[in-house]
Design an enzyme around this catalytic site. Structure first.
Site, PDB file in Angstrom:
ATOM      1  N   ASP A  37       1.023  -1.337   0.026  1.00 31.99           N
ATOM      2  CA  ASP A  37       0.059   0.090  -0.134  1.00 31.99           C
ATOM      3  C   ASP A  37       0.949   1.105  -0.131  1.00 31.99           C
ATOM      4  OD1 ASP A  37      -3.252   0.089   1.155  1.00 31.99           O
ATOM      5  OD2 ASP A  37      -2.140   2.213   0.654  1.00 31.99           O
ATOM      6  N   ASP A  60       3.449   1.525  -4.509  1.00 33.90           N
ATOM      7  CA  ASP A  60       2.602   2.173  -5.394  1.00 33.90           C
ATOM      8  C   ASP A  60       1.906   1.707  -6.833  1.00 33.90           C
ATOM      9  OD1 ASP A  60       1.376   4.460  -6.987  1.00 33.90           O
ATOM     10  OD2 ASP A  60       2.641   5.791  -6.464  1.00 33.90           O
ATOM     11  N   VAL A  61       0.991   1.188  -6.905  1.00 32.04           N
ATOM     12  CA  VAL A  61       0.640   0.271  -8.005  1.00 32.04           C
ATOM     13  C   VAL A  61       0.987   0.914  -9.343  1.00 32.04           C
ATOM     14  CG1 VAL A  61      -0.896  -1.186  -6.585  1.00 32.04           C
ATOM     15  CG2 VAL A  61      -1.801   0.826  -7.939  1.00 32.04           C
ATOM     16  N   ASN A  87      -6.007  -5.328  -5.158  1.00 23.34           N
ATOM     17  CA  ASN A  87      -7.403  -4.702  -4.640  1.00 23.34           C
ATOM     18  C   ASN A  87      -7.261  -3.368  -4.459  1.00 23.34           C
ATOM     19  OD1 ASN A  87      -9.243  -4.833  -2.450  1.00 23.34           O
ATOM     20  ND2 ASN A  87      -7.546  -3.784  -1.560  1.00 23.34           N
ATOM     21  N   TYR A 153     -14.098   5.663 -13.227  1.00 25.53           N
ATOM     22  CA  TYR A 153     -14.152   4.541 -12.609  1.00 25.53           C
ATOM     23  C   TYR A 153     -14.849   3.267 -13.220  1.00 25.53           C
ATOM     24  CZ  TYR A 153     -14.812   1.341  -8.369  1.00 25.53           C
ATOM     25  OH  TYR A 153     -14.773   0.478  -7.253  1.00 25.53           O
ATOM     26  N   LYS A 157     -13.005  -0.139 -14.424  1.00 28.29           N
ATOM     27  CA  LYS A 157     -13.473  -1.491 -14.074  1.00 28.29           C
ATOM     28  C   LYS A 157     -13.808  -2.512 -14.982  1.00 28.29           C
ATOM     29  CE  LYS A 157     -12.327  -1.016  -9.226  1.00 28.29           C
ATOM     30  NZ  LYS A 157     -11.512  -1.610  -8.687  1.00 28.29           N
ATOM     31  N   THR A 188     -16.749   0.562   3.743  1.00 30.35           N
ATOM     32  CA  THR A 188     -15.333   0.766   4.089  1.00 30.35           C
ATOM     33  C   THR A 188     -15.158   2.306   3.804  1.00 30.35           C
ATOM     34  OG1 THR A 188     -14.699   0.891   1.666  1.00 30.35           O
ATOM     35  CG2 THR A 188     -14.664  -1.297   2.665  1.00 30.35           C
TER      36      THR A 188
HETATM   37  N1  LIG Z   1     -16.259  -0.295  -0.862  1.00 35.83           N
HETATM   38  C1  LIG Z   1     -16.942  -0.399  -2.137  1.00 35.83           C
HETATM   39  O1  LIG Z   1     -18.199  -0.126  -1.911  1.00 35.83           O
HETATM   40  C2  LIG Z   1     -16.384  -0.943  -3.377  1.00 35.83           C
HETATM   41  C3  LIG Z   1     -17.321  -1.469  -4.135  1.00 35.83           C
HETATM   42  C4  LIG Z   1     -16.783  -2.167  -5.394  1.00 35.83           C
HETATM   43  C5  LIG Z   1     -15.421  -2.302  -5.543  1.00 35.83           C
HETATM   44  N2  LIG Z   1     -14.601  -1.921  -4.478  1.00 35.83           N
HETATM   45  C6  LIG Z   1     -13.170  -1.978  -4.958  1.00 35.83           C
HETATM   46  O2  LIG Z   1     -12.840  -2.579  -4.104  1.00 35.83           O
HETATM   47  C7  LIG Z   1     -11.205  -2.317  -3.581  1.00 35.83           C
HETATM   48  C8  LIG Z   1     -11.011  -1.948  -2.251  1.00 35.83           C
HETATM   49  O3  LIG Z   1     -11.721  -0.759  -2.131  1.00 35.83           O
HETATM   50  P1  LIG Z   1     -12.076  -0.648  -0.468  1.00 35.83           P
HETATM   51  O4  LIG Z   1     -13.568  -0.496  -0.167  1.00 35.83           O
HETATM   52  O5  LIG Z   1     -11.288  -1.473   0.413  1.00 35.83           O
HETATM   53  O6  LIG Z   1     -11.611   1.020  -0.231  1.00 35.83           O
HETATM   54  P2  LIG Z   1     -10.456   1.616   0.757  1.00 35.83           P
HETATM   55  O7  LIG Z   1     -10.527   3.050   0.180  1.00 35.83           O
HETATM   56  O8  LIG Z   1     -10.784   1.550   1.993  1.00 35.83           O
HETATM   57  O9  LIG Z   1      -9.229   1.064   0.122  1.00 35.83           O
HETATM   58  C9  LIG Z   1      -8.384   1.346  -0.913  1.00 35.83           C
HETATM   59  C10 LIG Z   1      -6.854   0.911  -0.662  1.00 35.83           C
HETATM   60  O10 LIG Z   1      -6.196   1.383  -1.895  1.00 35.83           O
HETATM   61  C11 LIG Z   1      -5.001   1.935  -1.519  1.00 35.83           C
HETATM   62  N3  LIG Z   1      -4.462   2.680  -2.472  1.00 35.83           N
HETATM   63  C12 LIG Z   1      -5.098   3.834  -3.184  1.00 35.83           C
HETATM   64  N4  LIG Z   1      -3.920   4.178  -4.288  1.00 35.83           N
HETATM   65  C13 LIG Z   1      -2.998   3.335  -4.240  1.00 35.83           C
HETATM   66  C14 LIG Z   1      -1.920   3.112  -4.952  1.00 35.83           C
HETATM   67  N5  LIG Z   1      -1.438   3.945  -5.966  1.00 35.83           N
HETATM   68  N6  LIG Z   1      -0.963   2.114  -4.694  1.00 35.83           N
HETATM   69  C15 LIG Z   1      -1.271   1.176  -3.661  1.00 35.83           C
HETATM   70  N7  LIG Z   1      -2.352   1.402  -2.797  1.00 35.83           N
HETATM   71  C16 LIG Z   1      -3.099   2.227  -3.205  1.00 35.83           C
HETATM   72  C17 LIG Z   1      -5.265   2.982   0.003  1.00 35.83           C
HETATM   73  O11 LIG Z   1      -4.178   3.466   0.387  1.00 35.83           O
HETATM   74  C18 LIG Z   1      -6.326   2.162   0.311  1.00 35.83           C
HETATM   75  O12 LIG Z   1      -5.584   1.397   1.421  1.00 35.83           O
HETATM   76  C19 LIG Z   1     -11.145  -1.087  -4.964  1.00 35.83           C
HETATM   77  O13 LIG Z   1     -10.488  -1.619  -5.973  1.00 35.83           O
HETATM   78  C20 LIG Z   1     -12.247  -0.726  -4.993  1.00 35.83           C
HETATM   79  O14 LIG Z   1     -12.534   0.061  -6.344  1.00 35.83           O
HETATM   80  C21 LIG Z   1     -14.958  -1.237  -3.542  1.00 35.83           C
END
Ligand SMILES: NC(=O)c1ccc[n+]([C@@H]2O[C@H](COP(=O)([O-])OP(=O)(O)OC[C@H]3O[C@@H](n4cnc5c(N)ncnc54)[C@H](O)[C@@H]3O)[C@@H](O)[C@H]2O)c1
Length: 259
Positions: A37, A60-61, A87, A153, A157, A188
């Site tokens: 992360d 950093d992805v 993720n 977004y 996806k 989250t």
């Molecule tokens: N929460 C929802 O409702 C939801 C729904 C569908 C999909 N998602 C997907 O699920 C995944 C996880 O999301 P979440 O809900 O845990 O959100 P979150 O915001 O809690 O976590 C996202 C994480 O990604 C990290 N991140 C951001 N940019 C980054 C980078 N450049 N390099 C490395 N890490 C990075 C952040 O620091 C954070 O820890 C994401 O891909 C999101 O698109 C979330």
């Protein structure tokens, strides 16, 4: 025996709402876990709490050299990489396509799509060295339709779906399975905190009340599916996509009085 004994799992976005849940569950099931992360403070704290079978790596992805370092750190610490969970993800501040600037578009595509591409690219040699493995890409129910005001977004996806299927075809003979998960709305920071550049959070305008299972998803809901897909129980599953949304994509449920 725990399902992930002697396995090493790298979770990107591993300090986020879902990522933390995934990391904790893999660890509880015997895996060595690597938390990748950009949030070093939360990542180091989580690794410290979990102990010797956990590491934080600053990842950093969108940076290919960061990926090389993360894979190297994983193999150095635990000898192999067996599972990659792509993720990490960000949302755009809500805006019409007309009002979305190119920098926002590029940032979201870079993290959500290019980050996933770079992850697969970096992990594959290590997974081959481990004689096979599993990749799961976290996409979204927004990858299955259109959502007004979320073009970057949604597009990112949708593209992850194509990448998942293509990777599954390329890697199947190397005993590497690749699948995608489409979460609905999960409780989250992603939905409780505004996106960068936004003032409102998704939770401010979204309610699960009309849908078949009228609650927000919990990170553990997604974690349970993820653990199944990455386990040997799913050894015949590749190139597939799994919706976990409490019926969101079904549309509003009928009200009892109208049935
Ligand atoms: N929460 C929802 O409702 C939801 C729904 C569908 C999909 N998602 C997907 O699920 C995944 C996880 O999301 P979440 O809900 O845990 O959100 P979150 O915001 O809690 O976590 C996202 C994480 O990604 C990290 N991140 C951001 N940019 C980054 C980078 N450049 N390099 C490395 N890490 C990075 C952040 O620091 C954070 O820890 C994401 O891909 C999101 O698109 C979330």
């Amino acid at each position: 025996m725990p399902r992930f004994d002697n396995q090493t799992v790298l979770v990107t976005g591993g300090t986020g709402g879902q990522g933390t849940s995934h990391v904790r569950a893999f660890h509880a099931e015997g895996a060595n876990v690597v938390i990748g992360d950009i949030d070093a403070e939360r990542g180091a704290a989580l690794a410290d709490e979990l102990g010797p079978r956990a590491r934080f790596t600053h990842l950093d992805v969108i940076d290919e050299s960061s990926w090389s370092a993360a894979v190297l750190a994983t193999e150095s610490a635990f000898g192999a990489l067996n599972v990659l969970v792509n993720n990490a993800g960000v949302q755009n501040p809500p805006a019409t396509i007309e009002d979305t600037d190119q920098a926002t578009w590029s940032r979201v595509l870079d993290i959500n799509l290019t980050g996933t591409f770079l992850g697969i690219k970096a992990a594959v040699p290590a997974l081959r060295r481990a004689a096979g493995g599993v990749i799961v890409n976290i996409a979204s129910t927004m990858a299955l339709g259109g959502t007004a005001h979320y073009a970057p977004y949604v597009a990112s996806k949708w593209a992850v779906r194509g990448l998942t299927r293509t990777a599954a075809l390329e890697l199947g003979r190397d005993h590497i399975r690749v699948n995608a998960i489409h979460p609905g709305v999960i409780a989250t920071p992603f939905i409780h905190e505004p996106a960068a550049g936004a003032t409102a959070a998704i939770a401010d305008f979204y309610s699960p009340e009309p849908f078949a299972i009228p609650r927000l998803g919990e990170p553990t809901d997604v974690t349970r599916l993820l653990l199944f897909l990455t386990s040997s129980e799913a050894s015949f599953i590749t190139g597939s996509e799994y919706v976990i949304d409490g019926g969101l994509l079904l549309g509003p449920a009928l009200r009892t009085e109208a049935a």
